[in-house]
Design a protein around this motif. Structure first.
Motif, PDB file in Angstrom:
ATOM      1  N   THR A  48     -10.965  -2.423  -1.853  1.00 26.14           N
ATOM      2  CA  THR A  48     -12.322  -2.108  -2.307  1.00 26.14           C
ATOM      3  C   THR A  48     -13.357  -2.636  -1.317  1.00 26.14           C
ATOM      4  O   THR A  48     -14.292  -1.912  -0.942  1.00 26.14           O
ATOM      5  CB  THR A  48     -12.578  -2.696  -3.710  1.00 26.14           C
ATOM      6  OG1 THR A  48     -11.623  -2.124  -4.615  1.00 26.14           O
ATOM      7  CG2 THR A  48     -13.980  -2.395  -4.199  1.00 26.14           C
ATOM      8  N   ASN A  57      -5.936  -4.554  -4.288  1.00 23.01           N
ATOM      9  CA  ASN A  57      -7.015  -3.714  -4.811  1.00 23.01           C
ATOM     10  C   ASN A  57      -8.375  -4.253  -4.407  1.00 23.01           C
ATOM     11  O   ASN A  57      -9.263  -3.497  -4.015  1.00 23.01           O
ATOM     12  CB  ASN A  57      -6.917  -3.604  -6.339  1.00 23.01           C
ATOM     13  CG  ASN A  57      -6.030  -2.475  -6.776  1.00 23.01           C
ATOM     14  OD1 ASN A  57      -6.231  -1.343  -6.358  1.00 23.01           O
ATOM     15  ND2 ASN A  57      -5.048  -2.779  -7.598  1.00 23.01           N
ATOM     16  N   ILE A  63      -4.489   9.933   0.363  1.00 20.27           N
ATOM     17  CA  ILE A  63      -4.701   9.078  -0.797  1.00 20.27           C
ATOM     18  C   ILE A  63      -4.088   7.716  -0.492  1.00 20.27           C
ATOM     19  O   ILE A  63      -2.907   7.620  -0.156  1.00 20.27           O
ATOM     20  CB  ILE A  63      -4.042   9.675  -2.068  1.00 20.27           C
ATOM     21  CG1 ILE A  63      -4.502  11.123  -2.302  1.00 20.27           C
ATOM     22  CG2 ILE A  63      -4.291   8.781  -3.277  1.00 20.27           C
ATOM     23  CD1 ILE A  63      -5.980  11.278  -2.540  1.00 20.27           C
ATOM     24  N   ILE A  64      -4.890   6.679  -0.609  1.00 21.86           N
ATOM     25  CA  ILE A  64      -4.427   5.317  -0.357  1.00 21.86           C
ATOM     26  C   ILE A  64      -4.478   4.557  -1.670  1.00 21.86           C
ATOM     27  O   ILE A  64      -5.532   4.463  -2.300  1.00 21.86           O
ATOM     28  CB  ILE A  64      -5.298   4.615   0.701  1.00 21.86           C
ATOM     29  CG1 ILE A  64      -5.282   5.413   2.006  1.00 21.86           C
ATOM     30  CG2 ILE A  64      -4.827   3.173   0.917  1.00 21.86           C
ATOM     31  CD1 ILE A  64      -6.224   4.897   3.073  1.00 21.86           C
ATOM     32  N   GLU A  65      -3.322   4.032  -2.076  1.00 22.57           N
ATOM     33  CA  GLU A  65      -3.215   3.289  -3.327  1.00 22.57           C
ATOM     34  C   GLU A  65      -2.723   1.875  -3.038  1.00 22.57           C
ATOM     35  O   GLU A  65      -1.546   1.685  -2.724  1.00 22.57           O
ATOM     36  CB  GLU A  65      -2.244   3.981  -4.275  1.00 22.57           C
ATOM     37  CG  GLU A  65      -2.659   5.371  -4.686  1.00 22.57           C
ATOM     38  CD  GLU A  65      -1.608   6.059  -5.549  1.00 22.57           C
ATOM     39  OE1 GLU A  65      -0.631   5.405  -5.966  1.00 22.57           O
ATOM     40  OE2 GLU A  65      -1.775   7.259  -5.778  1.00 22.57           O
ATOM     41  N   LYS A 107      -9.487  11.269   4.585  1.00 20.77           N
ATOM     42  CA  LYS A 107      -9.551  10.319   3.470  1.00 20.77           C
ATOM     43  C   LYS A 107     -10.719  10.677   2.556  1.00 20.77           C
ATOM     44  O   LYS A 107     -10.570  10.712   1.335  1.00 20.77           O
ATOM     45  CB  LYS A 107      -9.701   8.895   4.008  1.00 20.77           C
ATOM     46  CG  LYS A 107      -9.702   7.826   2.942  1.00 20.77           C
ATOM     47  CD  LYS A 107      -9.899   6.469   3.587  1.00 20.77           C
ATOM     48  CE  LYS A 107     -10.319   5.430   2.606  1.00 20.77           C
ATOM     49  NZ  LYS A 107     -11.518   5.717   1.848  1.00 20.77           N
ATOM     50  N   ILE A 132       0.861  -1.183   0.000  1.00 18.89           N
ATOM     51  CA  ILE A 132       0.000   0.000   0.000  1.00 18.89           C
ATOM     52  C   ILE A 132       0.900   1.237   0.000  1.00 18.89           C
ATOM     53  O   ILE A 132       1.915   1.268   0.700  1.00 18.89           O
ATOM     54  CB  ILE A 132      -0.905   0.058   1.253  1.00 18.89           C
ATOM     55  CG1 ILE A 132      -1.890  -1.102   1.277  1.00 18.89           C
ATOM     56  CG2 ILE A 132      -1.669   1.374   1.324  1.00 18.89           C
ATOM     57  CD1 ILE A 132      -2.747  -1.145   2.533  1.00 18.89           C
ATOM     58  N   ASP A 146     -10.026  13.580   0.298  1.00 19.80           N
ATOM     59  CA  ASP A 146      -8.844  13.371  -0.551  1.00 19.80           C
ATOM     60  C   ASP A 146      -7.599  14.065  -0.020  1.00 19.80           C
ATOM     61  O   ASP A 146      -6.686  14.390  -0.775  1.00 19.80           O
ATOM     62  CB  ASP A 146      -9.119  13.800  -1.995  1.00 19.80           C
ATOM     63  CG  ASP A 146     -10.157  12.918  -2.670  1.00 19.80           C
ATOM     64  OD1 ASP A 146     -10.211  11.720  -2.342  1.00 19.80           O
ATOM     65  OD2 ASP A 146     -10.904  13.422  -3.518  1.00 19.80           O
ATOM     66  N   VAL A 151      -1.293  -1.756  -3.892  1.00 19.36           N
ATOM     67  CA  VAL A 151      -0.388  -2.243  -4.934  1.00 19.36           C
ATOM     68  C   VAL A 151      -0.734  -3.705  -5.207  1.00 19.36           C
ATOM     69  O   VAL A 151      -0.729  -4.524  -4.303  1.00 19.36           O
ATOM     70  CB  VAL A 151       1.087  -2.119  -4.486  1.00 19.36           C
ATOM     71  CG1 VAL A 151       2.026  -2.692  -5.535  1.00 19.36           C
ATOM     72  CG2 VAL A 151       1.428  -0.665  -4.184  1.00 19.36           C
TER      73      VAL A 151
END
Length: 145
Positions: free
Chosen positions: A130, A126, A117-119, A111, A85, A114, A121
């Motif tokens: 979600t 993902n 931001i959490i991405e 959060k 992450i 915005d 990997v």
């Protein structure tokens, strides 16, 4: 002017020190986290990128095992850590969470706005992210958070 310039890096370094102190508090309360947060933060290698007020970026590696932070260290931008992450935010956002009476709500608000931001990997992360986001939204709607 020279004194002010010399103090700027110290102020940014304080964010790392402040976070390091809060890691211990977090670990003391990790068992009380809502289950969706435990699933989101359970076993991760997190690369935290903080944009400081002076325009620099600070990179931190945080490793969680069973929702507890087991590694927390500042790293260089190009250090390979196998992150699962990536979280990006600003120094002001970090400080507002650290100084909050209700850090979880402050985090969730940041959060939602915005400011964080959490991405995730990778494909599996993902999907996990979600699902955790859906559970988070449901919990907020039901007033559980």
């Amino acid at each position: 002017m020279l004194i002010l310039t010399a103090l700027i890096p110290v102020a940014s370094a304080d964010v790392v020190s402040d976070l390091d102190i809060k890691v211990n508090e977090y670990n003391e309360n990790a068992e009380n986290l809502p289950s969706f947060l435990k699933s989101l933060l359970g076993d991760e290698v997190i690369k935290l990128v903080i944009m400081t007020n002076d325009g620099e970026e600070i990179y931190i590696k945080a490793v969680t095992e069973n929702s507890y932070v087991t590694v927390f260290e500042e790293i260089d931008e190009n250090t390979e850590i196998g992150e699962t992450i990536i979280i990006g935010t600003s120094e002001d956002t970090v400080q507002s969470i650290l100084n909050s009476e209700d850090p979880l709500t402050t985090f969730l608000d940041a959060k939602d706005n915005d400011e964080i931001i959490i991405e995730p990997v990778g494909f599996v992360n993902n999907i996990t992210f979600t699902v955790a986001n859906i559970l988070l939204k449901l919990s907020q709607l039901l007033g559980l958070i």
